[in-house]
Each structure stands twice: as structure tokens, then as C-alpha cells.
Scaffold this active site. Structure first.
Site, PDB file in Angstrom:
ATOM      1  N   ASP A  46     -21.110  -1.795  46.233  1.00  8.89           N
ATOM      2  CA  ASP A  46     -21.076  -2.794  45.710  1.00  8.89           C
ATOM      3  C   ASP A  46     -21.271  -4.299  46.487  1.00  8.89           C
ATOM      4  O   ASP A  46     -21.709  -5.378  45.818  1.00  8.89           O
ATOM      5  CB  ASP A  46     -19.650  -3.143  45.543  1.00  8.89           C
ATOM      6  N   ASP A  67     -18.245  -4.720  37.292  1.00  3.24           N
ATOM      7  CA  ASP A  67     -18.023  -4.851  38.689  1.00  3.24           C
ATOM      8  C   ASP A  67     -16.205  -5.586  39.953  1.00  3.24           C
ATOM      9  O   ASP A  67     -15.858  -4.582  40.290  1.00  3.24           O
ATOM     10  CB  ASP A  67     -18.895  -5.840  39.511  1.00  3.24           C
ATOM     11  N   ASP A  71     -13.868  -2.799  41.366  1.00  4.32           N
ATOM     12  CA  ASP A  71     -13.221  -3.123  42.869  1.00  4.32           C
ATOM     13  C   ASP A  71     -12.062  -3.293  42.583  1.00  4.32           C
ATOM     14  O   ASP A  71     -10.731  -2.895  43.744  1.00  4.32           O
ATOM     15  CB  ASP A  71     -13.929  -4.892  43.007  1.00  4.32           C
TER      16      ASP A  71
END
Length: 216
Positions: A46, A67, A71
Site C-alpha cells: 500500500d 486502494d 484498505d
């Protein structure tokens, strides 16, 4: 023929993050060492997918959403596991999940409705906390990494606190020490999420007011 956004390098890194995250979830109940390494590796990727997007000029809305979702889902699944391991603190983990998901969801959608290209580019000038959080990469990294480290160490402490060191006459595990040191960061991160939720709510209301004004 247009570019294949699905095969952008940062998005391929994103797919790898998902694979490592699912491997971590699979091993969490019975192999804490493998689970921890898989989770941390997903988190490490990440930290580099954004750099890859900028370096290769391959930023995309799909990549940003991928993304963001990775997360949120990864943290949520870890918190679900922690709620199972530490049932007395289930409410704490539930609140943490709720604040994290609600604040990012509201913030992302308020940015989209405002016509911004990124959730990091909305109303930052009017909110110094969010401005520093999203524009200072050092602060952003410390907050995100510290938050994930805290929950990872909580998970590790349930199985093994690691090598112990003496603090005065009290032996304390290294995992416990890291957990305690990262706890303030996790608390601050949650506070920032609350601020983010409030700011995004204000932005959504401002959009409503503006649209209703046009219809009058």
C-alpha cells in the site's frame, strides 16, 4: 485502442495486496506468524502503489477506489478477528470499524459529488487537520502505519508477546511494548477520522444547499 487500466502497474500491485490480505485472513485463526507477515506485506505494498502510480503516470479512478476498498476491508477483517479474540472489547472494535468506514465513505462520496479527482483534494484549505493529514506524506504514513501496527500487535499479543525485556522489575514482551507505543497513534487516527466524517458531512450539506438554491 485505449489503455488497459486494469493492467496498470499500480493496479497490479493492488491485486497483489488483495491476495496477501486474503492469505492473511485465511491463516489468522491458527497461524499467527504467517497471518501477520501476509497482512504486513499487504500494508507495505500500500505504501508503494501510490509511488508507482506517480512514477509511471498511471493514476486512475479505478486504482484509487481499489486502494481505498482494500484498505477498509483489510482493516475491518482484522478488527472482526480481534473482536473474536478479545470479546470483552467487541464494542471498541465495532466503533472503530464504524468510524473508519463511515468517515472514508462519506469523504470519498462528497469529493466525487464536488467534482474532485481525489478524496484527498476536497475542502483541505478550510480544515487544517485534514490538510496536514492528506498533504504531508510523513504524517499520513505515520498515522496509517501506526494505526495498522497497533491492531497487528494486538493480534500478536493474543498468541505470543515475543521476547521479553525488563522494565524495572517487570518483564514485558516486545509486541506489548510496540502495541503500547502505537496505541496513541491509533487513537489520534480515529480522532482524525471523526474530523473527516464531520467535514465530509458539512461538504455534503453544502452541496445540497447549493443544488436546492439552483432549483428555487
Amino acid at each position: 485502442m485505449g489503455e488497459n487500466v486494469f493492467l496498470f502497474i499500480p493496479n497490479i500491485i493492488g491485486y497483489a495486496r488483495i491476495v496477501f490480505a486474503f492469505l492473511s485472513f485465511y491463516f489468522m485463526p491458527y497461524d499467527y506468524i504467517t497471518a501477520t507477515w501476509m497482512y504486513l506485506l499487504s500494508g507495505f505494498l500500500d505504501a508503494i502503489d501510490g509511488h508507482a502510480a506517480r512514477y509511471f503516470n498511471q493514476s486512475s479512478k479505478f486504482g484509487a477506489m481499489l486502494d481505498q476498498l482494500t484498505d477498509r476491508c483489510a482493516t475491518m477483517c482484522l478488527l472482526v478477528t480481534l473482536a473474536i479474540l478479545y470479546p470483552k472489547y467487541t464494542l471498541f472494535f465495532q466503533i472503530s470499524m464504524t468510524v473508519d468506514i463511515a468517515s472514508h465513505w462519506m469523504h470519498l462520496h462528497s469529493a466525487v459529488l464536488a467534482g474532485q479527482q481525489s478524496h484527498k483534494a476536497i475542502d483541505l484549505e478550510g480544515n487544517p487537520i485534514l490538510r496536514h493529514y492528506y498533504t504531508n506524506r510523513v504524517i499520513l504514513f505515520i498515522m496509517c502505519a501506526g494505526n495498522e501496527l497497533f491492531y497487528c500487535m494486538l493480534y500478536l499479543c493474543y498468541f505470543n508477546v515475543g521476547r521479553t525485556v525488563s522494565l524495572g522489575s517487570t518483564p514485558v514482551g516486545l509486541a506489548t511494548i510496540v502495541c503500547l507505543l502505537s496505541a496513541p497513534i491509533a487513537i489520534i487516527k480515529t480522532g482524525i477520522s471523526v474530523v473527516q466524517l464531520y467535514a465530509a458531512s458539512c461538504n455534503m450539506v453544502a452541496i445540497d444547499v447549493k443544488e436546492r438554491g439552483k432549483s428555487d
